[in-house]
Design a protein around this motif. Sequence first.
Motif, PDB file in Angstrom:
ATOM      1  N   HIS A 255      70.912  60.988  35.558  1.00  0.00           N
ATOM      2  CA  HIS A 255      71.514  59.386  35.305  1.00  0.00           C
ATOM      3  C   HIS A 255      72.959  59.137  35.017  1.00  0.00           C
ATOM      4  O   HIS A 255      73.304  58.065  34.506  1.00  0.00           O
ATOM      5  CB  HIS A 255      70.475  58.762  34.249  1.00  0.00           C
ATOM      6  CG  HIS A 255      69.054  58.851  34.608  1.00  0.00           C
ATOM      7  ND1 HIS A 255      68.441  58.142  35.633  1.00  0.00           N
ATOM      8  CD2 HIS A 255      67.955  59.535  33.777  1.00  0.00           C
ATOM      9  CE1 HIS A 255      67.298  58.289  35.695  1.00  0.00           C
ATOM     10  NE2 HIS A 255      67.142  59.326  34.722  1.00  0.00           N
ATOM     11  N   CYS A 265      67.214  54.467  41.966  1.00  0.00           N
ATOM     12  CA  CYS A 265      66.492  55.748  41.044  1.00  0.00           C
ATOM     13  C   CYS A 265      65.455  55.222  40.229  1.00  0.00           C
ATOM     14  O   CYS A 265      65.237  53.957  40.289  1.00  0.00           O
ATOM     15  CB  CYS A 265      67.937  56.130  39.985  1.00  0.00           C
ATOM     16  SG  CYS A 265      67.433  57.472  38.928  1.00  0.00           S
ATOM     17  N   CYS A 267      65.406  54.687  37.135  1.00  0.00           N
ATOM     18  CA  CYS A 267      65.876  53.782  36.040  1.00  0.00           C
ATOM     19  C   CYS A 267      66.178  52.703  36.612  1.00  0.00           C
ATOM     20  O   CYS A 267      66.564  51.708  35.913  1.00  0.00           O
ATOM     21  CB  CYS A 267      67.025  54.593  35.444  1.00  0.00           C
ATOM     22  SG  CYS A 267      68.359  55.043  36.465  1.00  0.00           S
ATOM     23  N   CYS A 272      73.040  56.517  40.199  1.00  0.00           N
ATOM     24  CA  CYS A 272      72.860  57.523  39.390  1.00  0.00           C
ATOM     25  C   CYS A 272      73.127  58.970  40.253  1.00  0.00           C
ATOM     26  O   CYS A 272      73.128  59.045  41.372  1.00  0.00           O
ATOM     27  CB  CYS A 272      71.384  57.675  38.867  1.00  0.00           C
ATOM     28  SG  CYS A 272      71.172  56.559  37.859  1.00  0.00           S
TER      29      CYS A 272
HETATM   30 ZN   LIG Z   1      68.834  56.836  37.316  1.00  0.00          ZN
END
Ligand SMILES: [Zn+2]
Length: 420
Positions: A255, A265, A267, A272
Amino acid sequence: MVSKSPSGATPASLRRTHRGLMLSRIQAEPGVSRADLVRRFGFSEMALTRIARDLLGAEIIEEFDPPAPDTGKQRRIGRPRIGLRIIPKGVFAAGITVSAYFSEVSICDANGQTIARQGVDNTSFEDAAETARLYSSALCALINETGIDIDRIVGVGVALSADTSPDRNEIVRSEYFGWGNDGGQFWEEVRRNTGLPVEIENIANALALSEMRFGAARDVSEFALAHVATFAGVGAVSDGRVVRGASGGAGRIGHFRSETRSLRCTCGRNDCLNLSATGFGLLAKLGKLDHDTFDCSKLPVYARSLLAAVDDASNADHLHEAGLRLAEALDPLAKILAPELIILSGTLGSKDAYFKGAEQELTASFGYGPDSGFRLVKGVVSPADAASLLALHTFCYSDRLDFERLHNSASGNVKEAASA
Ligand SMILES: [Zn+2]
């Protein structure tokens, strides 16, 4: 590698610590003599003799007359020099590798040589407990098939792409599998099915510990291992111990910010390192993805496509470019940890073109060279072997060796009991 604060140590805990230290040394240096061990550890000769007698009686080590170094002089006279060595088939360790790349269960001997392995046909990693059931029953079947006495198996190592808390026997979370905290279910399931001690560890950490014990980081106590496959993660070792951080989530370099891509990603971000330096990013570059957002239900598809892609020589430039991106993360890693060694591992990390990309970029853009203080090397332990090696590291060459169980199951002791 095995250390314990002397404060609060009891004679029994001290003996466990000393056993672990001695076994580790004998494994690393077959033929080492009792006198060498006394000198190295500073135990009293009496204490050392007692530990050696215990380990001999439990059939974990044996004595032999090591060949004399060839000095060209005449033959030695007097008493032969007695060395100690591990009995390879005296102790075994089991492994469960939960991965879309290396989905298998395995058993290794006391020197870390794999003696049996069995692939586990798994297409869904949806549920942690269900996954644990599947792999642990496959492991029980493998143990039965080999006919190994279960009491000679020190424990089971589980290696998987997840943040774990080995202290609490929990999987904390896995972005890769899409799991939240499992409340210890995975561990419990393997423990119940096998009846053996279990250690659950993140794959990058399991690989780092395996490399430290048996591979590229032997006797190195400050190093980091970057595992790069579908995603990227780091196992960092300081003073011989894995750096876990407060939440068990240390090493999530995937990340780190990198170039912006038209991908998403786990997240939620689109910049990332997971999207540019990894297998997921590579597959997108090669036009092998029909979607932009990482999808846990497609893990076997990612693995299959990536295994084919990395072996295709025409993709070498793309691999090189992905490796170059990883260097952006290795630079801060080197500056924060000041490691002696950075190891690249994993389906992508172990490939020449990828490794060279990272190596060249570290020199070209970040000014690293032969005097930078750390070496960049490729790992020598396969991710498929990290789980059983983790079990050996944790339950054999440490103060967690269940000596009583091994002692009671030694053939000599069984005979004694039978004739009594
Ligand atoms: Zn990420």
